[in-house]
Design an enzyme around this catalytic site. Structure first.
Site, short mmCIF file in Angstrom:
data_model
loop_
_atom_site.label_atom_id
_atom_site.label_comp_id
_atom_site.label_asym_id
_atom_site.label_seq_id
_atom_site.Cartn_x
_atom_site.Cartn_y
_atom_site.Cartn_z
N LYS A 53 42.55 66.01 -28.85
CA LYS A 53 42.41 66.75 -30.11
C LYS A 53 43.61 67.68 -30.29
CE LYS A 53 37.39 66.38 -30.01
NZ LYS A 53 36.11 66.95 -29.66
N GLN A 97 33.62 72.28 -27.60
CA GLN A 97 33.36 70.95 -27.05
C GLN A 97 31.99 70.93 -26.38
OE1 GLN A 97 35.34 68.31 -27.53
NE2 GLN A 97 34.04 66.93 -26.36
N ASP A 120 33.17 70.54 -37.03
CA ASP A 120 32.30 69.51 -36.46
C ASP A 120 31.12 69.21 -37.38
OD1 ASP A 120 33.00 68.38 -33.96
OD2 ASP A 120 32.51 70.25 -32.91
N1 GUN Z 1 31.19 66.01 -27.54
C1 GUN Z 1 31.14 64.68 -27.81
N2 GUN Z 1 31.50 64.46 -29.09
C2 GUN Z 1 31.77 65.66 -29.64
C3 GUN Z 1 32.18 66.08 -30.93
O1 GUN Z 1 32.37 65.29 -31.86
N3 GUN Z 1 32.36 67.41 -31.09
C4 GUN Z 1 32.15 68.30 -30.08
N4 GUN Z 1 32.33 69.59 -30.34
N5 GUN Z 1 31.75 67.96 -28.89
C5 GUN Z 1 31.57 66.64 -28.66
#
Ligand code: GUN
Length: 285
Positions: A53, A97, A120
């Site tokens: 990311k 995350q 998100d």
């Molecule tokens: N963990 C697995 N997929 C995601 C996601 O799309 N966003 C976040 N914040 N954590 C994750």
């Protein structure tokens, strides 16, 4: 013959567009969109996702800030960091995350993020807007799946879409986005009896379970579109999805690979949400 739904190429094209928009922003004297990513602990898979990311942010020209916190970070300290970032004018998007260590309440953390910065789309306000059919941000993985299907002009209206998995991150929000596109949606999960009887009805089958080898040839309708959201490691450590690709693919019209399918699209959509957050916040000022 089947066609591969190439998420790697589709995502690269979308990131390229964002890079151009960012360049125009900077040239007109506006700051670049800013994304803060918080990782608590050292889960290896989460560390890879966070690194990807941040790399995407930097390539596009976004401001990227990563906070790597130890696994014994208290909920109170994490909430304090989120409050600081909520007030930080240079930050447009905040991502924590998941999963978090068990000592931290996930709901408290998600609710602490300012909904305008919740790229998100996990905050209850943003979930409510999504369920109402008027999303502020579209959740990244479900939005990435739809963007990939659109790139290949795959119709959804009136089609039977079977979603396997009911997670808050993928299955539940995806069912809403599909409904908003006039699909007929069935959501299956770990307690579903006779899963193949449902998957065999699918014009579009999406598996988001995280179990290698779950979807086999006998579960597919001839000519179906298959989207694999699984990210699993097999015995030799190789990345694989939920779908047994080699035997399933010949029965599909379109299918995503793992890796190179949904994964890159998720990151591209996160970047698009960050750009949208920046634009919305600047308009609101
Ligand atoms: N963990 C697995 N997929 C995601 C996601 O799309 N966003 C976040 N914040 N954590 C994750």
């Amino acid at each position: 013959m089947y066609t591969i739904l190439d998420g790697k190429e589709t995502a690269a094209a979308r990131r390229q567009k964002l890079a151009e928009q960012t360049r125009v922003m900077l040239e007109s004297g506006q700051p670049a969109p800013g994304l803060a990513v918080i990782l608590v602990g050292e889960d290896p898979a989460s560390s890879v996702y966070v690194r990807n990311k941040c790399r995407a942010c930097e390539e596009i020209g976004f401001l990227s800030r990563t906070y790597q916190l130890p696994c014994d970070t208290s909920e109170r300290d994490l909430l304090a960091l989120i409050t600081t970032l909520n007030r930080d004018e240079s930050i447009d998007g905040i991502l924590v995350q998941l999963p978090l260590p068990p000592s931290i309440r996930q709901t408290a953390v998600i609710e602490a993020i300012a909904p305008e910065k919740d790229v998100d789309a996990f905050h209850p306000e943003n979930l409510g807007l999504l369920f109402q059919g008027t999303p502020r941000f579209k959740p990244c993985t479900p939005a990435g799946i739809l963007a990939l299907l659109d790139r290949y002009h795959i119709p959804l209206c009136g089609k039977h879409c079977v979603v396997v998995g009911r997670s808050n991150i993928v299955g539940k929000p995806l069912s809403q986005l599909l409904l908003a596109r006039d699909a007929t949606v069935t959501v299956c999960h770990s307690k579903t009896e006779d899963l193949p009887s449902f998957t065999r009805q699918a014009d579009l089958l999406i598996s988001a379970v995280g179990k290698a080898g779950l979807i086999t040839q006998n579960m597919i309708k001839e000519g179906a579109v298959v989207v694999d959201v699984g990210m699993n490691r097999n015995e030799s450590g190789k990345l694989c999805g939920d779908v047994t690709f080699e035997s399933v693919a010949p029965h599909c019209s379109f299918i995503t690979p793992v890796p190179g399918g949904v994964g890159p699209m998720t990151i591209a959509m996160l970047m698009e949400n960050t750009m949208a957050a920046a634009s919305q916040r600047r308009l609101a000022r």
